[in-house]
Scaffold this active site. Sequence first.
Site, PDB file in Angstrom:
ATOM      1  N   LYS A  91      -2.258  -9.845  11.010  1.00 25.73           N
ATOM      2  CA  LYS A  91      -2.286  -9.727  12.389  1.00 25.73           C
ATOM      3  C   LYS A  91      -2.961 -10.962  12.982  1.00 25.73           C
ATOM      4  O   LYS A  91      -4.203 -11.249  12.571  1.00 25.73           O
ATOM      5  CB  LYS A  91      -2.624  -8.674  12.932  1.00 25.73           C
ATOM      6  N   ASP A 139      -3.585   6.982   5.672  1.00 25.44           N
ATOM      7  CA  ASP A 139      -2.706   6.008   6.022  1.00 25.44           C
ATOM      8  C   ASP A 139      -3.196   4.618   6.607  1.00 25.44           C
ATOM      9  O   ASP A 139      -2.896   3.683   6.398  1.00 25.44           O
ATOM     10  CB  ASP A 139      -1.812   6.607   7.237  1.00 25.44           C
ATOM     11  N   HIS A 191      -6.448  -0.417   6.784  1.00 21.01           N
ATOM     12  CA  HIS A 191      -6.473  -1.357   8.047  1.00 21.01           C
ATOM     13  C   HIS A 191      -7.807  -1.175   8.706  1.00 21.01           C
ATOM     14  O   HIS A 191      -8.350  -2.267   9.391  1.00 21.01           O
ATOM     15  CB  HIS A 191      -5.446  -0.693   9.205  1.00 21.01           C
ATOM     16  N   LYS A 197       1.000  -1.138   0.091  1.00 21.04           N
ATOM     17  CA  LYS A 197       0.086  -0.093  -0.007  1.00 21.04           C
ATOM     18  C   LYS A 197       0.810   1.266   0.070  1.00 21.04           C
ATOM     19  O   LYS A 197       2.099   1.166   0.337  1.00 21.04           O
ATOM     20  CB  LYS A 197      -0.975   0.069   1.216  1.00 21.04           C
ATOM     21  N   GLU A 248      -1.631   5.187  18.839  1.00 22.67           N
ATOM     22  CA  GLU A 248      -0.215   5.037  18.877  1.00 22.67           C
ATOM     23  C   GLU A 248       0.380   6.261  19.770  1.00 22.67           C
ATOM     24  O   GLU A 248      -0.055   7.341  19.809  1.00 22.67           O
ATOM     25  CB  GLU A 248       0.390   5.454  17.385  1.00 22.67           C
TER      26      GLU A 248
END
Length: 464
Positions: free
Chosen positions: A174, A227, A232, A140, A208
């Site tokens: 994940k 992003d 995601h 990506k 984060e």
Amino acid sequence: MTDRQADALVVFGITGDLARKMTFRSLYRLEQRGLLGVPVIGVAVDEISEDQLRDRARESIAQAGETIDDQLFDRFADRLSYVGGDFGEDQTYANLAHALEDRRNPVFYLEIPPSLFATVVAGLATADLLSSRQRVVVEKPFGHDLDSARELAAQLHRYLDESQLYRIDHFLGKMGLEEILYLRFANTMLEPVWNRNYLACVQISMAENFGVEDRGHFYDPVGALRDVVVNHLLQLLATAAMEPPSGGDPDTLKDAKRAVFRAMPDADPSHYVRGQYDGYRDTPGVAPDSNTETYAALRLEIDTWRWAGVPFFVRTGKHLAVRQTELRVLFKHPPRLHFLPHEHRRPSPNQIVFKIDPSTGIRLILDAQRADKPGANEIELDMEFAQEGGEGATPYEVLLHAALCGDATYFTRQDNVEESWRIVQPLLDAPPPIHPYAQDSWGPEAAHELVAGFGGWHGPWVPT
């Protein structure tokens, strides 16, 4: 070896930052597990020797926190070779063809900027290195909006069928996503209440506790929405919301996600909050007057019988109070309990929390009255995967191994890419103002107002 199993891995951009942080470590761990089994040919513009490439690999693996076993590393290093050259020159691909020798089923992994995808794929096709058997793995971003995503796909489809394109979203590798899907449909106490009749809202957080750091040049033209939200977090949303897939093959699973995206109206800019942490504009590579969001919070809807009226709240941000990615399902309040005194507090809504990163686990939050405490309190029933057999493979281990085996389950399909961009496109076209927020906070106050009617943002679950 099956006809799907690769006989070589060719990594374009092997001297880049992603290889240093992720690729070498993941390949080394696959070697450790006996799952690599093929030569690895790196291609990049740098003029380095194969010995220098192996030195880079060893340094990268150590920096990633792996304990290096000399015998294991020597076996891995023997697989590494290198082809240097400009991606726009035919000679580079002629040299690559020579390095591949008689191998006819390589996987090409393009960990390079998307602007170079078409150049490399055209070079491979011109050198007769592409057939209907080959798979091309690309990183990506898959465009920067709906139109550019379609344009990029059109360029690649000139040489490749969609089934040959493996779009990496490392989030899909994940541990935790498969567990969510299994938990939903394998437990008859959960599936019947996983709908608008019992659920108040769903909250997805990707927090984060660090900033952009040395990625200013990359991040500033992109921002949080592009992003991580459009890829995601929408993938996590689809996993939580999809109907039970009717089969286990990759396309059936992707069809179930597409049905979720197709049922989602375009996002509403009035339900979108953008933030930027204090000091972001001082980051090297960031414009001094940047209007890029480092925080995004939004409300999304799914217009189906299962989900109509249940808002999905998504938030992500840098320099927040903790690092944590989770999916949190909030149930509706029960009615008043008339057998309790009038002054008794109203029971809190039940919650199920799936912790995705940096570790994985499941938490069930119930309201209970305990003999050793006055009144009622929330109780938490936790299960950490690390305490029940340990964490699984790292995301890039999962994805690179799947690409070598020809398993497309963990990769994103173009129609789902386009639907994801369609959903967020109004937020790109009419972005609201930026709100500043303090580092190590929970973002701008306006984001809390977004969920005020549901008790605010809950969590995240951070083990003590």
